[in-house]
Design a protein around this motif. Structure first.
Motif, PDB file in Angstrom:
ATOM      1  N   TYR A  63      -2.541  -1.386  15.107  1.00  0.00           N
ATOM      2  CA  TYR A  63      -1.438  -1.727  16.003  1.00  0.00           C
ATOM      3  C   TYR A  63      -1.845  -2.881  16.914  1.00  0.00           C
ATOM      4  N   SER A 192       2.681  -1.915  19.761  1.00  0.00           N
ATOM      5  CA  SER A 192       3.551  -1.868  18.574  1.00  0.00           C
ATOM      6  C   SER A 192       2.756  -1.601  17.312  1.00  0.00           C
ATOM      7  N   GLU A 193       3.340  -0.791  16.443  1.00  0.00           N
ATOM      8  CA  GLU A 193       2.714  -0.541  15.151  1.00  0.00           C
ATOM      9  C   GLU A 193       2.865  -1.772  14.277  1.00  0.00           C
ATOM     10  N   ALA A 195       3.310  -3.572  10.476  1.00  0.00           N
ATOM     11  CA  ALA A 195       3.947  -3.263   9.206  1.00  0.00           C
ATOM     12  C   ALA A 195       2.909  -2.797   8.205  1.00  0.00           C
ATOM     13  N   SER A 196       3.223  -1.739   7.488  1.00  0.00           N
ATOM     14  CA  SER A 196       2.327  -1.240   6.455  1.00  0.00           C
ATOM     15  C   SER A 196       3.156  -0.707   5.302  1.00  0.00           C
ATOM     16  N   THR A 209       4.954  -6.696   2.257  1.00  0.00           N
ATOM     17  CA  THR A 209       4.256  -5.521   2.746  1.00  0.00           C
ATOM     18  C   THR A 209       5.073  -4.890   3.857  1.00  0.00           C
ATOM     19  N   GLY A 210       5.358  -3.596   3.745  1.00  0.00           N
ATOM     20  CA  GLY A 210       6.113  -2.913   4.782  1.00  0.00           C
ATOM     21  C   GLY A 210       7.501  -3.492   4.979  1.00  0.00           C
ATOM     22  N   GLY A 211       8.071  -4.129   3.933  1.00  0.00           N
ATOM     23  CA  GLY A 211       9.435  -4.611   4.026  1.00  0.00           C
ATOM     24  C   GLY A 211       9.581  -6.059   4.451  1.00  0.00           C
ATOM     25  N   PHE A 212       8.458  -6.806   4.598  1.00  0.00           N
ATOM     26  CA  PHE A 212       8.543  -8.196   5.022  1.00  0.00           C
ATOM     27  C   PHE A 212       7.803  -9.087   4.035  1.00  0.00           C
ATOM     28  N   SER A 220      -0.675  -9.340   2.518  1.00  0.00           N
ATOM     29  CA  SER A 220      -0.810  -8.801   3.870  1.00  0.00           C
ATOM     30  C   SER A 220      -1.662  -7.564   3.868  1.00  0.00           C
TER      31      SER A 220
END
Length: 220
Positions: A63, A192-193, A195-196, A209-212, A220
């Motif tokens: 994070y 903030s966490e 993206a994973s 990765t993680g939607g991005f 990533s």
């Protein structure tokens, strides 16, 4: 996605743990920090570092912790102001990573403390313009520990000594001359966490990765 944040909108000169039960002194640090000037930001008045952790729980050890930092062209009554953010802070031991900007010296440093033993991991020159805010971010992903200023990476090290998620926090000293005459501030604190998730090949071989999508083409 943010899992904890604070704009320090409290009563002038209220100690942080009194202002909000979400703030707790970090083990090994006994000095008070306060909300200052009309509930606009957080400071530490005197010499010796004060440090607090926020009880917001990270979903994992990966994070970021960030805050808006500002300083004047003056030192505090006890010396040049120092201020930073903390991550992977233990709830029971003096263990964490933290950044520390020093006014005048124009240095931004990254430290780790493990069971009370402090080590400087890296140092860079970072000048701050009087009364112009900078966003300082501590990023922790596995053993990759980084510091960013206004979203630009300035420090990157590899360190595996602190792996537990812990908590995010703040650290500072020497931010006041007298009365309500402050010479530095910490504001808009956020944890903030990152993206994973699974890595998926997108258009033209780009990675997601993680939607991005990573438009640089790296993984990533």
């Amino acid at each position: 996605m943010s899992f904890a944040s604070d704009a320090f909108a409290g009563t002038l000169n209220t100690e942080l743990a009194t202002y909000s039960a979400a703030w707790v002194k970090i083990t090994g640090y006994t000095q008070d920090m306060h909300v200052s000037v009309g509930g606009q930001y957080a400071i530490r008045y005197g010499a010796s570092l004060g440090a607090y952790r926020n009880t917001g729980t990270p979903p994992s050890a990966d994070y970021t912790v960030s805050a808006s930092m500002m300083t004047t062209n003056e030192d505090g009554s006890d010396g040049p102001p120092r201020f930073g953010v903390c991550g992977r802070v233990s709830s029971s031991a003096q263990t964490m990573y933290f950044t520390l900007q020093t006014r005048g010296a124009n240095t931004l440093k990254l430290y780790k403390v493990v069971a009370g033993s402090q080590t400087e991991l890296a140092s860079v020159t970072n000048a701050m313009t009087t009364s112009v805010a900078q966003t300082h971010t501590l990023s922790m992903v596995g053993t990759a520990i980084k510091v960013l200023v206004n979203a630009s990476e300035v420090i990157s090290v590899t360190d595996g000594d602190i792996t537990a998620a812990g908590f995010g926090g703040i650290i500072a000293d020497c931010m006041r001359i007298s009365g309500d005459h402050d010479v530095a501030s910490i504001d808009n604190w956020d944890a903030s966490e990152l993206a994973s998730g699974p890595v998926i090949t997108g258009p033209s071989g780009k990675q997601m990765t993680g939607g991005f999508f990573d438009l640089s083409g790296g993984t990533s």
